[in-house]
Each structure stands twice: as C-alpha cells, then as structure tokens.
Design a protein around this motif. Structure first.
Motif, PDB file in Angstrom:
ATOM      1  N   ALA A  28       0.835  -1.212   0.000  1.00 11.55           N
ATOM      2  CA  ALA A  28       0.000   0.000   0.000  1.00 11.55           C
ATOM      3  C   ALA A  28       0.867   1.258   0.000  1.00 11.55           C
ATOM      4  N   LYS A  29       1.935   1.252   0.814  1.00 17.94           N
ATOM      5  CA  LYS A  29       2.797   2.443   0.911  1.00 17.94           C
ATOM      6  C   LYS A  29       3.555   2.666  -0.396  1.00 17.94           C
ATOM      7  N   TYR A  30       3.943   1.558  -1.031  1.00 14.54           N
ATOM      8  CA  TYR A  30       4.655   1.690  -2.304  1.00 14.54           C
ATOM      9  C   TYR A  30       3.750   2.374  -3.333  1.00 14.54           C
ATOM     10  N   LEU A  31       2.467   1.974  -3.347  1.00  9.27           N
ATOM     11  CA  LEU A  31       1.520   2.606  -4.283  1.00  9.27           C
ATOM     12  C   LEU A  31       1.389   4.104  -3.985  1.00  9.27           C
ATOM     13  N   LEU A  32       1.359   4.456  -2.689  1.00 12.25           N
ATOM     14  CA  LEU A  32       1.169   5.868  -2.329  1.00 12.25           C
ATOM     15  C   LEU A  32       2.324   6.751  -2.819  1.00 12.25           C
ATOM     16  N   GLU A  33       3.532   6.165  -2.934  1.00 10.76           N
ATOM     17  CA  GLU A  33       4.657   6.953  -3.468  1.00 10.76           C
ATOM     18  C   GLU A  33       4.314   7.464  -4.863  1.00 10.76           C
ATOM     19  N   PHE A  34       3.597   6.640  -5.625  1.00 11.15           N
ATOM     20  CA  PHE A  34       3.256   7.041  -6.994  1.00 11.15           C
ATOM     21  C   PHE A  34       2.049   7.956  -7.014  1.00 11.15           C
ATOM     22  N   GLU A  35       1.139   7.785  -6.018  1.00 12.00           N
ATOM     23  CA  GLU A  35      -0.029   8.667  -5.952  1.00 12.00           C
ATOM     24  C   GLU A  35       0.419  10.079  -5.587  1.00 12.00           C
ATOM     25  N   ARG A  36       1.362  10.173  -4.647  1.00 10.73           N
ATOM     26  CA  ARG A  36       1.746  11.503  -4.173  1.00 10.73           C
ATOM     27  C   ARG A  36       2.807  12.135  -5.050  1.00 10.73           C
ATOM     28  N   GLY A  37       3.642  11.303  -5.667  1.00  6.38           N
ATOM     29  CA  GLY A  37       4.713  11.851  -6.509  1.00  6.38           C
ATOM     30  C   GLY A  37       4.115  12.453  -7.763  1.00  6.38           C
ATOM     31  N   GLY A  38       4.929  12.726  -8.725  1.00  7.93           N
ATOM     32  CA  GLY A  38       4.376  13.242  -9.985  1.00  7.93           C
ATOM     33  C   GLY A  38       5.067  14.516 -10.391  1.00  7.93           C
ATOM     34  N   GLY A  39       4.834  15.590  -9.683  1.00  8.93           N
ATOM     35  CA  GLY A  39       5.486  16.855 -10.020  1.00  8.93           C
ATOM     36  C   GLY A  39       4.921  17.439 -11.301  1.00  8.93           C
ATOM     37  N   GLY A  40       5.569  18.480 -11.815  1.00 10.09           N
ATOM     38  CA  GLY A  40       5.126  19.067 -13.071  1.00 10.09           C
ATOM     39  C   GLY A  40       3.895  19.941 -12.927  1.00 10.09           C
ATOM     40  N   TYR A  89     -13.470  26.140  -8.457  1.00 12.25           N
ATOM     41  CA  TYR A  89     -13.141  26.643  -7.119  1.00 12.25           C
ATOM     42  C   TYR A  89     -13.596  25.635  -6.060  1.00 12.25           C
ATOM     43  N   LEU A  90     -14.847  25.183  -6.182  1.00 15.64           N
ATOM     44  CA  LEU A  90     -15.397  24.287  -5.162  1.00 15.64           C
ATOM     45  C   LEU A  90     -14.667  22.941  -5.166  1.00 15.64           C
ATOM     46  N   ASN A  91     -14.463  22.370  -6.359  1.00 12.66           N
ATOM     47  CA  ASN A  91     -13.762  21.079  -6.431  1.00 12.66           C
ATOM     48  C   ASN A  91     -12.311  21.193  -5.984  1.00 12.66           C
ATOM     49  N   GLY A  92     -11.731  22.368  -6.228  1.00 14.31           N
ATOM     50  CA  GLY A  92     -10.315  22.572  -5.883  1.00 14.31           C
ATOM     51  C   GLY A  92     -10.041  22.493  -4.385  1.00 14.31           C
ATOM     52  N   ARG A  93     -11.098  22.654  -3.569  1.00 17.59           N
ATOM     53  CA  ARG A  93     -10.891  22.550  -2.108  1.00 17.59           C
ATOM     54  C   ARG A  93     -10.388  21.156  -1.740  1.00 17.59           C
ATOM     55  N   ALA A  94     -10.738  20.162  -2.562  1.00 15.48           N
ATOM     56  CA  ALA A  94     -10.363  18.775  -2.219  1.00 15.48           C
ATOM     57  C   ALA A  94      -8.856  18.530  -2.340  1.00 15.48           C
ATOM     58  N   ALA A  95      -8.159  19.404  -3.078  1.00 14.50           N
ATOM     59  CA  ALA A  95      -6.745  19.128  -3.358  1.00 14.50           C
ATOM     60  C   ALA A  95      -5.887  19.123  -2.098  1.00 14.50           C
ATOM     61  N   SER A  96      -6.322  19.863  -1.077  1.00 15.64           N
ATOM     62  CA  SER A  96      -5.513  19.858   0.155  1.00 15.64           C
ATOM     63  C   SER A  96      -5.942  18.724   1.089  1.00 15.64           C
ATOM     64  N   ILE A  97      -6.786  17.825   0.577  1.00 17.14           N
ATOM     65  CA  ILE A  97      -7.213  16.675   1.390  1.00 17.14           C
ATOM     66  C   ILE A  97      -6.728  15.358   0.771  1.00 17.14           C
ATOM     67  N   PHE A  98      -7.014  15.163  -0.546  1.00 19.46           N
ATOM     68  CA  PHE A  98      -6.670  13.848  -1.111  1.00 19.46           C
ATOM     69  C   PHE A  98      -5.158  13.730  -1.336  1.00 19.46           C
ATOM     70  N   GLY A  99      -4.719  12.471  -1.466  1.00 18.01           N
ATOM     71  CA  GLY A  99      -3.282  12.227  -1.665  1.00 18.01           C
ATOM     72  C   GLY A  99      -2.467  12.614  -0.427  1.00 18.01           C
ATOM     73  N   GLU A 123      -2.057  18.954   6.460  1.00 15.67           N
ATOM     74  CA  GLU A 123      -1.416  18.852   7.785  1.00 15.67           C
ATOM     75  C   GLU A 123      -0.530  17.609   7.856  1.00 15.67           C
ATOM     76  N   VAL A 124      -0.962  16.552   7.170  1.00 10.79           N
ATOM     77  CA  VAL A 124      -0.179  15.317   7.170  1.00 10.79           C
ATOM     78  C   VAL A 124       1.143  15.546   6.430  1.00 10.79           C
ATOM     79  N   GLN A 125       1.083  16.292   5.325  1.00 13.94           N
ATOM     80  CA  GLN A 125       2.322  16.625   4.583  1.00 13.94           C
ATOM     81  C   GLN A 125       3.234  17.472   5.468  1.00 13.94           C
ATOM     82  N   LYS A 126       2.630  18.388   6.227  1.00 15.07           N
ATOM     83  CA  LYS A 126       3.446  19.233   7.111  1.00 15.07           C
ATOM     84  C   LYS A 126       4.132  18.385   8.180  1.00 15.07           C
ATOM     85  N   ASN A 127       3.416  17.390   8.692  1.00 15.77           N
ATOM     86  CA  ASN A 127       4.024  16.491   9.683  1.00 15.77           C
ATOM     87  C   ASN A 127       5.245  15.785   9.087  1.00 15.77           C
TER      88      ASN A 127
END
Ligand SMILES: Cc1cc2nc3c(=O)[nH]c(=O)nc-3n(C[C@H](O)[C@H](O)[C@H](O)COP(=O)(O)OP(=O)(O)OC[C@H]3O[C@@H](n4cnc5c(N)ncnc54)[C@H](O)[C@@H]3O)c2cc1C
Length: 401
Positions: free
Chosen positions: A239-251, A374-384, A388-392
C-alpha cells in the motif's frame, strides 16, 4: 545551476509539439478545458489514452517490454509540460500510474500478464479502495475484513471517497486479515472485480454538484486468494509503495502557468467598478504577480528535483513540500478567478433569476466553469495526503523535529 535543455531535448520537444498539434482534436481540448473535477470524464480520458497508445506514449514510465518509452526523466518532464501547454485531458492514474508499478514489483507473472495489457488497452478501469469512514489520514486503522474460506476470502465492510467507482470494473483494496498485532500488520492487498455479488456503489455528490466520488459496500463478497498482491498480512508495504506514486508526480507548475494566463486574460476583460479593467487595479494585479513569482519558484524547485533524479536520486520527502506549495498556489488562483468574475460566480440558477433569463448560460463563456473549479479545488488539500499530514512529514523527515 544550469536549467537549459540540451539540443537533443529541444528536438524531442519539437517532436512532442508536432504530435500534439496533429492529434489533440478541438473536441478533446474543449472537453479538457471544461473539466472541473479532479479526474477528466472517463470517455474523454480513454479517448486520449487510445491516441497516446497508438503512438506508444501512453505509459512512458512502464518497462519497455510492457509498452514504456524508455524516456529520460527530462523527456518525461518535457512531455508533461507540453501536454499542459496544449491543454490535453489528463489520463486516469489509478491503474496506469498507481496500480501498475505495484504489479511490476509485487505481482505474480500471471497477474502481470493478465492485468497490465487490459489496463493499457482500456478494457479494465480501476478504482482505489483505501479510505474508509474513520480511516483516511490514519489509514492503518481500516476495518474492512477478509476472512479465508476455502480458496477464497470473504470480504465485508465499506470504502469511501472512491473516485470513479461508478465507472470502474475493478477495485484494488486494502482489507484486514488479522487484527491481533500493530494496526499496520494484518493488512492485505486484494484485486476485486466490481461485478462480484455483494458489491454496491452509492454516489456521493460533491459541493459542486458533481458525481465523482462514491461509497462502496462489501457484503459477503467472495474473492479468490489468487487475487491477492504480495503476502497475506503484508499489504501495508504494498500500500505504501503505491502511495509513493499517488503523491509523486510533479510538473504542477506547467498547468498553474496556464491558469495564471487565464486569470490575467479574465482580469483584462472584467471591469474593476471604476471604469477601468480589473487588470489595472494595482491591488489585484499585485496579487497575480505574487502568485506568478511563487509559481516560478515552484517551477525551479521542480527543475532542481529533475536534475537530482537524472543523477539517480529520488524525489524524497521534499515532494510533500512541493505538494503543499502547488496546492496552495492552485487554491489561491481559484479564489482570484472567482473574485475576478464577480457575480458571474453565483450558482447557475441564481444567475438566471438575477439576469431575468431562462435556460441559457447568462454569463460570459470564460466564467462558466470557475465556480465548480473553485469548489472542487478545495479537495486538493485533502486527497493524496492532507495538508497537515504533509506538514508532519516535512517536520519529521526534512527538518528533523
Ligand atoms: C476528491 C477526493 C477523492 C478521493 N478519492 C479517493 C479514492 O479514490 N480512494 C480512496 O481510498 N480515498 C480517496 N479519497 C480519500 C482521501 O484519501 C482522504 O480524504 C484523505 O486521506 C483524508 O482522510 P479523511 O477524509 O478521513 O480525513 P481525516 O483523516 O479525518 O482528516 C480530517 C482533518 O484532520 C487533519 N488531520 C488528520 N490527521 C492529522 C494529524 N496526524 N495531524 C494533524 N492534522 C491531522 C487532516 O489534515 C484534515 O484536515 C478522496 C478524497 C477526496 C477529497
């Protein structure tokens, strides 16, 4: 640091541009522009996937024997940048970019030869069954159970926020096979066909009135043990290996630059209330300039990461910083777009009554998708991984706190 591209890379860029000019139809470009949800519509994404597949460019990061391109990291970056500039639809990453790397590393030969070609051709469409009610950031607390019975597991429980489950014919799922040890132990990674008896999908309609996410229920669903990826009880590693690809990406900077151009153009067309255009309002113009500076900084950070990757390094935990930065810029940009279009940002029905029209879209075309974005964009700081989790992660791994 030298940020220029080599002549060979510039030649590659020309080839990509020619391909996009030839193959990206006006219909696909328009559909991509009108996408307000996280993922493009299935039909649009699959049409573009088929075009890329014919050219051999659908899955640049896959091993060549499965359809990959053998491009350098820089070539992949250039391809992403040119796609953003041209306005292509995004491919759906759930199978191609998230599950596929997991199968390359942990799948059996049978799983690889069965699933990968079907994912690439579009015959199989995947969704992700990780989150549950009460188990999102704290994913390892998940409770969906799988109990062995003969050659099968019997699965009971529920998954939530499952993007595109209404279209998917397959779901990759984290299930609990043991709850006697640490929460991370006793999790197993299963591949499940969505047409198995006992699976129900219920829509969740978002604040922007879109149907993109769902809740999926499993009621005594029988799944062959051969559908397991990796060993039983050791799915957390998978599961964690998959998340590396979900969160990575860049660009992200390439797409942000396009949206900044759109903001400037709208600001030129919208009045500021005093007879001039909003673009001439020094306060508003300064806010756009600040965003542009932050986007340039993000672009150079991405390019520095690229240089590190070319030298054999990995994106590292700094990708959490990059995610938060690009999401912050994106959400601020969406806020400015909404401010710029003023009352055209009201929900459609209110606009109609305000303008006394019936039926027709009663605002300039450029305003049409902005409120939904605008409304859908609020989700970007939650999914992936929430902000706060990224800050941790940054606090612990980058700053060593
Ligand atoms: C549009 C969208 C699509 C999604 N698609 C999918 C999908 O296809 N498949 C899937 O499995 N999941 C999907 N998700 C779920 C997503 O992964 C979770 O929403 C995310 O992990 C957060 O979990 P949660 O919603 O349970 O919130 P919680 O984890 O309950 O978090 C709530 C708040 O608490 C904060 N918080 C939590 N823990 C900490 C902490 N330790 N320190 C400080 N603050 C903390 C969070 O930052 C957040 O602000 C999707 C979500 C969205 C919004």
């Amino acid at each position: 640091m030298d940020f220029t591209f080599s002549p060979a890379d510039e030649e590659f860029r020309r080839e990509v541009r020619e391909f996009l000019a030839r193959e990206l139809t006006p219909d696909l470009r328009r559909a991509a522009r009108r996408t307000t949800t996280v993922f493009a519509d299935k039909d649009v994404a699959m049409q573009w996937q088929a075009i890329l597949l014919r050219k051999g460019w659908a899955v640049p990061s896959w091993p060549v024997e499965y359809g990959g391109t053998n491009w350098t990291t820089t070539q992949k970056y250039i391809f992403g940048e040119e796609c953003a500039k041209a306005g292509t639809p995004g491919l759906i990453p759930l199978g191609l970019r998230m599950l596929a790397p997991v199968l390359f590393r942990y799948g059996t030969p049978q799983q690889k030869s069965y699933y990968l070609p079907r994912m690439l051709s579009g015959e199989h469409y995947w969704c992700q069954g990780y989150s549950e009610p009460g188990s999102g950031s704290d994913l390892s607390s998940l409770k969906t159970r799988a109990v062995k019975d003969g050659d099968d597991y019997v699965v009971n429980g529920t998954k939530i926020w499952t993007t595109h489950a209404q279209f998917a014919d397959h779901i990759f799922c984290l299930v609990r096979t043991d709850d006697t040890g640490k929460p991370q132990a006793g999790i197993t990674f299963l591949l499940i066909e969505m047409n198995r008896p006992g699976i129900t999908v219920k829509p969740i309609i978002t604040i922007a009135a879109d149907h993109e996410v769902n809740q999926v229920f499993f009621d005594n669903v029988r799944v062959p043990q051969s559908n397991r990826v990796g060993p039983e009880d050791e799915g957390w590693t998978v599961a964690k290996y998959l998340l590396e690809f979900e969160r990575g990406g860049g660009g992200a900077s390439a797409r942000l630059k396009i949206a900044l151009g759109e903001l400037r153009s709208i600001a030129q067309r919208q009045p500021d209330g005093g007879g001039a255009s909003l673009a001439e309002d020094p306060g508003f113009a300064a806010r756009i300039d600040q965003l542009e500076i932050r986007t340039m900084a993000l672009e150079f950070t991405e390019r520095a990461t690229l240089a590190r990757l070319e030298r054999g390094g990995s994106p590292g935990p700094e990708s959490s910083l990059a995610k938060n930065t690009s999401v912050d810029i994106g959400q601020t940009l969406e806020t400015l777009l909404l401010e710029a279009i003023d009352y055209y940002g009201l929900p459609h029905a209110n606009l109609i009554s305000l303008n006394g029209h019936t039926g027709e879209w009663p605002a300039p075309d450029y305003a049409e998708t902005i409120t939904a974005r605008y409304l859908n964009g609020r989700a970007a700081s939650i999914f992936g991984g929430a902000r706060e989790v990224q800050k941790n992660i940054v606090a612990k791994v980058v700053l060593g706190l």
